[in-house]
Design an enzyme around this catalytic site. Structure first.
Site, PDB file in Angstrom:
ATOM      1  N   HIS A  63      12.213 -13.513 -19.338  1.00  0.00           N
ATOM      2  CA  HIS A  63      12.128 -12.253 -20.072  1.00  0.00           C
ATOM      3  C   HIS A  63      11.489 -11.224 -19.146  1.00  0.00           C
ATOM      4  CE1 HIS A  63      11.015  -9.180 -22.955  1.00  0.00           C
ATOM      5  NE2 HIS A  63      11.653  -9.818 -23.915  1.00  0.00           N
ATOM      6  N   ARG A  64      12.081 -10.032 -19.062  1.00  0.00           N
ATOM      7  CA  ARG A  64      11.601  -9.040 -18.094  1.00  0.00           C
ATOM      8  C   ARG A  64      10.426  -8.212 -18.624  1.00  0.00           C
ATOM      9  NH1 ARG A  64      16.341  -4.352 -17.876  1.00  0.00           N
ATOM     10  NH2 ARG A  64      16.645  -4.134 -20.117  1.00  0.00           N
ATOM     11  N   LYS A  80      19.030  -0.443 -28.031  1.00  0.00           N
ATOM     12  CA  LYS A  80      17.897   0.464 -28.218  1.00  0.00           C
ATOM     13  C   LYS A  80      17.103   0.693 -26.934  1.00  0.00           C
ATOM     14  CE  LYS A  80      14.574  -3.157 -29.535  1.00  0.00           C
ATOM     15  NZ  LYS A  80      13.676  -3.678 -30.584  1.00  0.00           N
ATOM     16  N   SER A 127      20.040  -7.733 -24.901  1.00  0.00           N
ATOM     17  CA  SER A 127      19.315  -7.823 -26.169  1.00  0.00           C
ATOM     18  C   SER A 127      18.606  -6.510 -26.440  1.00  0.00           C
ATOM     19  CB  SER A 127      18.301  -8.972 -26.133  1.00  0.00           C
ATOM     20  OG  SER A 127      17.275  -8.705 -25.192  1.00  0.00           O
ATOM     21  N   LYS A 160       8.411 -11.532 -34.319  1.00  0.00           N
ATOM     22  CA  LYS A 160       8.060 -12.270 -33.108  1.00  0.00           C
ATOM     23  C   LYS A 160       6.677 -12.903 -33.199  1.00  0.00           C
ATOM     24  CE  LYS A 160       8.511  -8.503 -30.524  1.00  0.00           C
ATOM     25  NZ  LYS A 160       8.497  -7.664 -29.291  1.00  0.00           N
ATOM     26  N   ASP A 196      10.093 -14.871 -28.349  1.00  0.00           N
ATOM     27  CA  ASP A 196       9.967 -13.563 -27.714  1.00  0.00           C
ATOM     28  C   ASP A 196       8.879 -13.601 -26.651  1.00  0.00           C
ATOM     29  OD1 ASP A 196      10.846 -10.990 -27.266  1.00  0.00           O
ATOM     30  OD2 ASP A 196      10.787 -10.434 -29.367  1.00  0.00           O
ATOM     31  N   GLU A 197       8.735 -12.483 -25.937  1.00  0.00           N
ATOM     32  CA  GLU A 197       7.891 -12.489 -24.740  1.00  0.00           C
ATOM     33  C   GLU A 197       6.421 -12.747 -25.027  1.00  0.00           C
ATOM     34  OE1 GLU A 197       7.597  -8.272 -26.207  1.00  0.00           O
ATOM     35  OE2 GLU A 197       9.161  -9.797 -26.118  1.00  0.00           O
ATOM     36  N   LYS A 227      12.496 -13.366 -35.290  1.00  0.00           N
ATOM     37  CA  LYS A 227      11.766 -12.218 -35.815  1.00  0.00           C
ATOM     38  C   LYS A 227      11.121 -12.597 -37.142  1.00  0.00           C
ATOM     39  CE  LYS A 227      13.366  -9.588 -32.477  1.00  0.00           C
ATOM     40  NZ  LYS A 227      12.503  -9.051 -31.405  1.00  0.00           N
ATOM     41  N   ASN A 242       0.793  -1.229   0.000  1.00  0.00           N
ATOM     42  CA  ASN A 242       0.000   0.000   0.000  1.00  0.00           C
ATOM     43  C   ASN A 242       0.824   1.277   0.000  1.00  0.00           C
ATOM     44  OD1 ASN A 242      -2.483  -1.251  -0.038  1.00  0.00           O
ATOM     45  ND2 ASN A 242      -2.681  -1.317   2.185  1.00  0.00           N
ATOM     46  N   LYS A 299      15.602 -17.992 -29.572  1.00  0.00           N
ATOM     47  CA  LYS A 299      14.704 -17.640 -28.475  1.00  0.00           C
ATOM     48  C   LYS A 299      13.331 -17.228 -28.977  1.00  0.00           C
ATOM     49  CE  LYS A 299      14.145 -13.873 -25.158  1.00  0.00           C
ATOM     50  NZ  LYS A 299      13.062 -13.261 -25.941  1.00  0.00           N
ATOM     51  N   THR A 305      16.709 -13.623 -31.005  1.00  0.00           N
ATOM     52  CA  THR A 305      15.269 -13.790 -30.877  1.00  0.00           C
ATOM     53  C   THR A 305      14.666 -13.930 -32.264  1.00  0.00           C
ATOM     54  OG1 THR A 305      15.314 -12.388 -28.912  1.00  0.00           O
ATOM     55  CG2 THR A 305      13.169 -12.781 -29.931  1.00  0.00           C
ATOM     56  N   HIS A 322      16.981 -10.703 -18.718  1.00  0.00           N
ATOM     57  CA  HIS A 322      17.410  -9.565 -19.523  1.00  0.00           C
ATOM     58  C   HIS A 322      17.791  -8.425 -18.582  1.00  0.00           C
ATOM     59  CE1 HIS A 322      15.753 -11.016 -23.504  1.00  0.00           C
ATOM     60  NE2 HIS A 322      15.291 -11.893 -22.637  1.00  0.00           N
TER      61      HIS A 322
END
Length: 488
Positions: free
Chosen positions: A297-298, A337, A382, A181, A207-208, A179, A127, A205, A177, A330
């Site tokens: 994966h975060r 980027k 990454s 994705k 992706d998320e 692509k 809280n 990998k 990863t 990660h």
């Protein structure tokens, strides 16, 4: 015989008079508090509302994250309340920022259930983040006592065992990863996995956000991906893997997918941070039991970790996830980027990899931390990295990391396999130069150009991406020193 009025009055004292009294007066501020070895310590960045004393604001955070409510309650007298009250014991102004303060708070270990991230977070980030007395609040760091850490499993596999299992030593792991994705069919997805691994990567990998959508159900993805892994491993004579994302709507579904990933021969599976702390711990226990590497994966972390004055610093997530038991997370690239100040990321990596860390204010480490022999988590870099940055990546991040080149592999104009080869050659040439004693950071571009003379895919990658970088000022930077945030 009933207590006398005089006796009751003595017991009540000023602290227990009915009504609303300041938190500091209720015992949640103690400048003379002696920290116990078993205390859990937290460091909050607080921005008090105008007119609110920072000591009272700190005491309020201590109170509301432990035993307090807005008014005095007599039932405190039925508990060991002096022990169970969290104590704010130090308040420092944040350097070079007006009206922000660092509040140090100590919590007795018995306030928390053993081995439960969910219970820990229910108090520490419960809280208090909506409390009106503070305009903004951020959890910057924590110290976990050894006695508390010993109640957690820690990483399911850990760095050392993972290197032995993969038979990869003396260099970073290489990954990518898939692509795009989303949208690929199972067969095309598996072909991407095969091409990347065949070209020289250690891992591909999911992706998320690839789970089990209409265009490709999870079982189909697992089967085609593992077909690619097995073919590439046989061809290269190396152990390779693909992070199969088992994230799903329920734990039952996640266990089913994880079990299937094990059945089809995968050495690693993957989950997303958004599944929650209890689910993460549950999957880590499963991974330890079934001898699987667990990648995290975060996804979602920047919703609360990126802004500097409110939320939670990512280093705290790193600590909780090491306790929870993931093997990968990660943790930033510096040159890619995504958000990443060099000193902050160094602090994240040290938190994940070191057996013991000291106070290091430039890196945002406010407490010394002994990790009680919990295994090491492998950081993953990454997001927007490519072969031309290899000298910078090796310099900033070291060997104990997974370097994941998604677009930097699959975006290669000569194909996925060529992109993977470019990254492998770039890495091995840089590691060789370093091991020979060369100044690989200063000579990095020339080392890459020399390697490209005998590697067409690397030359193409260098010509295509040149010195592309993402030079934006980081929002989360060190408070105690100025740090460069440009990719130089």
């Amino acid at each position: 015989m009933s207590q006398s009025v005089e006796s009751r009055t003595r017991i009540k004292s000023e602290r227990y008079e009915s009504g609303v009294i300041p938190y500091a007066k209720m015992g949640y501020w103690d400048a003379d508090y002696v920290i116990k070895e078993t205390d859990i310590l937290a460091l909050f960045r607080i921005t008090p509302q105008p007119g609110v004393d920072p000591i009272e604001a700190s005491a309020a955070i201590a109170g509301e994250s432990s035993t307090a409510t807005w008014t005095v309650v007599w039932t405190d007298l039925l508990t060991a309340c002096d022990l169970y009250r969290a104590k704010a014991y130090r308040v420092d102004p944040v350097p070079n920022v007006a009206d922000q303060y660092f509040a140090y708070i100590a919590y007795d270990i018995d306030l928390f259930e053993e081995g439960s991230i969910a219970n820990l977070t229910a108090s520490i980030i419960g809280n208090v983040f909506g409390f009106k007395a503070v305009k903004a609040l951020r959890l910057e760091d924590m110290r976990m006592p050894v006695a508390y850490l010993k109640t957690f499993q820690g990483p399911a596999t850990g760095l050392i065992v993972e290197r032995e299992r993969m038979d990869k030593f003396g260099r970073p792991f290489l990954g990518a990863t898939v692509k795009p994705k989303l949208g690929l069919s199972g067969k095309n997805y598996g072909r991407v996995v095969y091409e990347g691994l065949k070209g020289g990567l250690d891992f591909l990998k999911d992706d998320e956000n690839i789970n089990s959508q209409p265009f490709m159900r999870w079982r189909e993805r697992f089967l085609y991906s593992m077909e690619g892994v097995n073919k590439a491993s046989a061809s290269a004579g190396e152990i390779k893997g693909h992070y199969l994302n088992v994230t799903a709507a329920t734990m039952e579904d996640m266990y089913e997918r994880a079990e299937f990933s094990k059945e089809v021969g995968s050495i690693i599976c993957m989950i997303d941070l958004v599944i929650g702390y209890t689910a993460i711990q549950s999957m880590a226990i499963w991974a330890r039991k079934h001898d699987m590497i667990l990648h995290l994966h975060r996804a979602g972390n920047s919703t609360y970790s990126r802004q500097k004055n409110h939320g939670m610093n990512f280093r705290v997530i790193c600590k909780w996830m090491r306790m929870a038991g993931v093997d990968h997370i990660h943790a930033g690239t510096v040159v890619g980027k995504l958000e990443g100040d060099p000193l902050m990321i160094k602090g994240f990596y040290n938190t994940l990899l070191e057996s013991e860390t000291d106070i290091n204010l430039p890196q945002g480490l406010f407490f010394a931390q002994n990790w009680a022999s919990l295994r090491k988590v492998v950081p993953v870099a990454s997001g927007g990295i490519h072969a031309g940055q290899m000298h910078q990546l090796l310099d900033y991040l070291g060997d104990d990391v997974v370097l994941q080149f998604g677009g930097g592999t699959i975006g290669h104009p000569d194909g996925i396999q060529a992109g993977a080869t470019a990254n492998r050659v770039a890495l091995e040439s840089m590691v060789m130069a370093r091991n020979e004693g060369r100044n690989y950071v200063a000579e990095g571009p020339q080392i890459l150009r020399d390697a490209a003379k005998t590697c067409g895919p690397l030359q193409t990658a260098l010509d295509l991406w040149k010195d592309i970088s993402f030079n934006y000022t980081s929002t989360d930077t060190a408070d105690f020193v100025e740090t460069p945030t440009a990719n130089i």
